[in-house]
Design a protein around this motif. Structure first.
Motif, PDB file in Angstrom:
ATOM      1  N   THR A  98      -1.819   3.450   3.378  1.00  0.00           N
ATOM      2  CA  THR A  98      -2.979   2.957   2.640  1.00  0.00           C
ATOM      3  C   THR A  98      -3.994   4.066   2.416  1.00  0.00           C
ATOM      4  O   THR A  98      -4.500   4.256   1.305  1.00  0.00           O
ATOM      5  CB  THR A  98      -3.624   1.783   3.397  1.00  0.00           C
ATOM      6  N   SER A 124      -1.676  -2.276  -1.082  1.00  0.00           N
ATOM      7  CA  SER A 124      -1.007  -1.343  -0.183  1.00  0.00           C
ATOM      8  C   SER A 124      -0.715  -1.966   1.184  1.00  0.00           C
ATOM      9  O   SER A 124       0.351  -1.759   1.755  1.00  0.00           O
ATOM     10  CB  SER A 124      -1.883  -0.114  -0.066  1.00  0.00           C
ATOM     11  N   PHE A 133      -2.476   6.689  -0.003  1.00  0.00           N
ATOM     12  CA  PHE A 133      -2.226   6.120  -1.321  1.00  0.00           C
ATOM     13  C   PHE A 133      -3.541   5.861  -2.064  1.00  0.00           C
ATOM     14  O   PHE A 133      -3.728   6.295  -3.204  1.00  0.00           O
ATOM     15  CB  PHE A 133      -1.408   4.843  -1.157  1.00  0.00           C
ATOM     16  N   THR A 153       2.289  -4.110   1.014  1.00  0.00           N
ATOM     17  CA  THR A 153       3.410  -3.514   0.288  1.00  0.00           C
ATOM     18  C   THR A 153       4.754  -3.891   0.906  1.00  0.00           C
ATOM     19  O   THR A 153       4.932  -3.879   2.109  1.00  0.00           O
ATOM     20  CB  THR A 153       3.276  -1.983   0.197  1.00  0.00           C
TER      21      THR A 153
END
Lengths: 454, 338
Positions: free
Chosen positions: B105, B268, B108, B271
């Motif tokens: 996270t 995220s 990203f 995910t």
């Protein structure tokens, strides 16, 4: 300027809506996409598609005989299609639907099957490994019909080995599936040249293994090929080591919940595994089982522990000669023992076309069916009375062992233990791979045994 | 409209004002006070019920499953207690997954925000072909994570894809990308190492490629909303271009950043598809995430209680990330209104 900004927002809103829809999508559907994608990725996986989606029952005609499996690889798909041919010849009145779900050595098919069974929408018949996967899930949930009548009619009670029948029979003596083929899991494949060139013999014990591996390493050959990109191969390797360390009796006791997982023999199995993992190829994490077998085929590695579907891969896909290009022995310390991986098919309660499904099972259990299917799939017949000549050299030797050896079920392939224990033990070996802590491993297994086996 | 409502009234031409009409209309309708009050409630009721059942009802159901005895295929809803939760706290796989998803996270969202901001600033300067570039960067957003996962799995395959290019360029020690088991060292925390698994970087690349366009769009909208007067004023005060961005524009983009963190952060944390398709849980669980564990525990191992417990933890995580961010946004909005 302002207009372009507006347009940009328009696009963005549309995209967000698309994303939101995507998220709301049912995760199983995503999975399905993924299966097809993986199939494209994997060269020997081909999805046989006639607009029938095994996951979407609406696409399957009500009166069809639907056969659900994960047989999508080269040899196994050919075998399945050959069986379907026999069936269609005998019973032109039925429509056959081949619902095969690719991926993960059946683990993805398992997930699709679970969701379909839970939705009360079983396929006509489905592939399931004999053992706890069948009994603890589907039979325990009253989802299967006993097949004793079929065994009576076809006279099957005497043609299959008793240990095999026990794997699909519940405590009341009801039998729930028909075994089609047998694979052996505890096989160590070898590169014949690598051993001959160095004047070595394939090892029979763990001590032999270490000795041989040291010499091979000195000669510049990777002693043991491993491809643990999919974790089940690791569990598979460990189960053969476990059998070698504890012997078949204790092996069975452990999975029955009657033996102590923290006993020194089990600890030893992990220590041995640790030693063996010291001899593997560096890029093991990047390889799947075929890639690892390939190392042996090409002579980069000398040994590989894998089920004998690898023999089919060597002989059919890579066109290697048994005993010339590749050799085999039982994994260390397991000579005379045979870990079975048995594919069976059963009859779910409420199967859409019950009569047709039963006729399909008749074909599966027949000697003709087993003689056609198994040479293509690279397995041996589950019946003990088929013509041994139909198998290649590897198959014949395994068929002999199958009749003489002590048979035990496989853990990695869902026969020895229920799925929850199997998954737990998978976590244990993966964790062991990175931490190498044998005591932690057995403690976790004992805990899992308390939860799921006793 | 007005003509239909007032047919019996003396027609006073088109100049009749809304003010004059309104009281007449109200008198004529005679809507009882109760109905008027209940109306909004009635209109909301279907969605309240649907959300109540399908969101909150099932959250409650999941919570109950997580403390039940349902650990085989056969459903068993009897109470067991918080065993699964305490188990998760010492579960190597779960802790690895938790570490991974947090690392993922941060990397990203960070990558998307940085790349997005950079692209937005470039595009905001109106380079040649600006609309083309803008759409080009946005297009990956239209692709599903499953497709992204497959494509990047091919691209970053250690024995194919970009490594062939790198190999021809003479790079030695080719990267292993998503199959690397290396972990950039951090510190030991209980059973797991708090660190960055190298394999995750490959996944971040793929995810970042897909979602950076989103951040760019948001920032670009923000940038275009910054009035030219402000820049002009800053220039008059002797600020350099860099200063303008640092002191004037970036602070003004704060609400955009919060939006990006909220939207991308919750994607995220949850995910699943990208990881499942691209890498699976990986050797030694270097790319495992809780959502994949949840799926496998539930549908592969039939450990329904554990799957439910993981879901509940995930929910708490998402709420924990969302709550401060939403709160911060509300605060900036209030500030803006004052």
């Amino acid at each position: 300027m302002r207009k372009s900004l507006l347009a940009l927002f328009g696009v963005l809103v549309l995209l967000m809506a698309a994303c939101a829809e995507d998220e709301a999508d049912d995760p199983i559907a995503d999975l399905e996409d993924d299966d097809t994608d993986e199939a494209v990725d994997d060269d020997d996986d081909e999805v046989d598609d006639d607009a029938v989606d095994p996951e979407d029952p609406d696409t399957i005609p009500d009166d069809a005989v639907e056969i659900f499996s994960w047989w999508t690889g080269a040899g196994e798909e050919a075998g399945l299609l050959a069986l379907i041919d026999i069936f269609e010849e005998r019973h032109p009145e039925y429509e056959v639907v081949n619902s095969a779900v690719a991926g993960g050595a059946g683990t993805d098919a398992q997930a699709v099957l679970t969701s379909r069974m839970q939705a009360g929408d079983p396929p006509g018949t489905f592939q399931i490994h004999a053992g706890r996967a069948l009994l603890d899930q589907w039979v325990a949930a009253d989802a299967m019909e006993p097949l004793n009548f079929l065994y009576d009619e076809e006279g099957w009670w005497d043609v299959f080995p008793e240990t095999l029948l026990d794997l699909t029979t519940d405590e009341e003596g009801n039998i729930y599936s028909v075994p089609v083929n047998v694979h052996r899991s505890n096989v160590m494949f070898t590169n014949v040249a690598a051993f001959e060139d160095n004047g070595l013999e394939p090892p029979e014990t763990f001590d032999d293994f270490v000795e041989v591996a040291d010499e091979l390493e000195a000669a510049g050959v990777t002693p043991l090929a491993l491809g643990d990109n999919e974790s089940w191969t690791l569990l598979h390797t460990w189960e053969t080591v476990l059998l070698g360390a504890v012997g078949p009796e204790m092996y069975n006791d452990l999975f029955a919940g009657d033996a102590d997982w923290e006993s020194p023999e089990v600890v030893e199995s992990f220590e041995t595994l640790d030693t063996m993992l010291g001899y593997i190829n560096e890029d093991h994490a990047a390889r799947n089982w075929q890639d690892a077998a390939q190392l042996v085929a090409e002579g980069d590695a000398a040994m590989n522990i894998m089920g004998d579907w690898a023999a089919g891969y060597f002989a059919t896909d890579l066109e290697l000669e048994p005993n010339v290009d590749f050799g085999w022995v039982a994994t260390p310390n397991t000579g005379g023992h045979f870990i079975t991986v048995v594919d069976t098919f059963g009859l779910p309660e409420g199967a859409p076309n019950r009569e047709g499904t039963i006729d399909w099972l008749r074909v599966l259990g027949s000697d003709e069916g087993q003689e056609v299917f198994n040479p293509l799939k690279g397995s041996i017949a589950a019946r003990t009375d088929v013509d041994v000549e139909v198998f290649n050299e590897y198959g014949q030797s395994t068929y002999e062992d199958f009749q003489d050896d002590v048979l035990v079920p496989s853990l990695a392939h869902n026969s020895a233990a229920p799925p929850n224990f199997t998954e737990e033990s998978m976590t244990v070996v993966v964790e062991f791979m990175s931490r190498r802590d044998a005591d932690a491993a057995v403690t976790a297994l004992e805990q899992a045994a308390n939860d799921y086996l006793r | 409209m007005s003509v239909e409502v007032t047919p019996q009234l003396p027609v006073e031409g088109h100049k009749e004002s809304a003010l004059e009409r309104a009281p007449v209309g109200r008198k004529r309708r005679h809507t009882p006070k109760g109905v008027e009050r209940a109306m909004p409630l009635l209109l909301l009721l279907p969605s309240v019920i649907a959300i109540g059942v399908f969101v909150y009802g099932f959250i409650a159901w999941t919570g109950w499953v997580s403390v039940s005895n349902w650990t085989t295929f056969v459903q068993d809803m009897s109470y067991r207690g918080f065993t699964e939760y305490t188990r998760l706290l010492s579960d190597f796989r779960f802790l690895s997954g938790l570490r991974n998803v947090i690392v993922f996270t941060i990397l990203f969202v960070g990558m998307c925000a940085l790349v997005g901001l950079l692209l937005a600033i470039l595009l905001d300067r109106q380079p040649w072909g600006q609309p083309i570039w803008r759409n080009l960067f946005l297009f990956p957003l239209a692709i599903s994570f499953v497709v992204t996962g497959v494509v990047w799995q091919w691209l970053l395959n250690p024995s194919a894809g970009v490594n062939i290019l790198l190999d021809q360029l003479g790079v030695e020690n080719l990267p292993m990308w998503y199959v690397s088991t290396e972990i950039i060292p951090g510190w030991q925390w209980g059973q797991i190492e708090v660190a960055i698994p190298v394999a995750l970087v490959a996944v971040v690349l793929a995810a970042g490629w897909q979602m950076s366009g989103f951040a760019m769009a948001i920032y670009l909208a923000g940038l275009q909303g910054v009035s030219e007067d402000l820049r002009e004023a800053a220039r008059v005060d002797g600020a350099t271009e860099l200063d303008i961005y640092r002191r004037v524009i970036l602070p003004l983009l704060r609400p955009m950043t919060i939006t990006i963190v909220i939207v991308l952060g919750h994607i995220s944390l949850k995910t699943f598809d990208l990881i499942f398709v691209m890498t699976g849980s990986g050797t030694g669980y270097v790319t495992d995430v809780p959502a994949v564990y949840m799926y496998e525990a539930t549908f592969r191992a039939n450990q329904f209680a554990r799957g439910a417990a993981i879901s509940v933890v995930l929910l708490i995580l998402v709420v924990a990330l969302m709550a401060p961010a939403v709160w911060a946004r509300n605060k900036t909005e209030e500030g803006a209104r004052e």
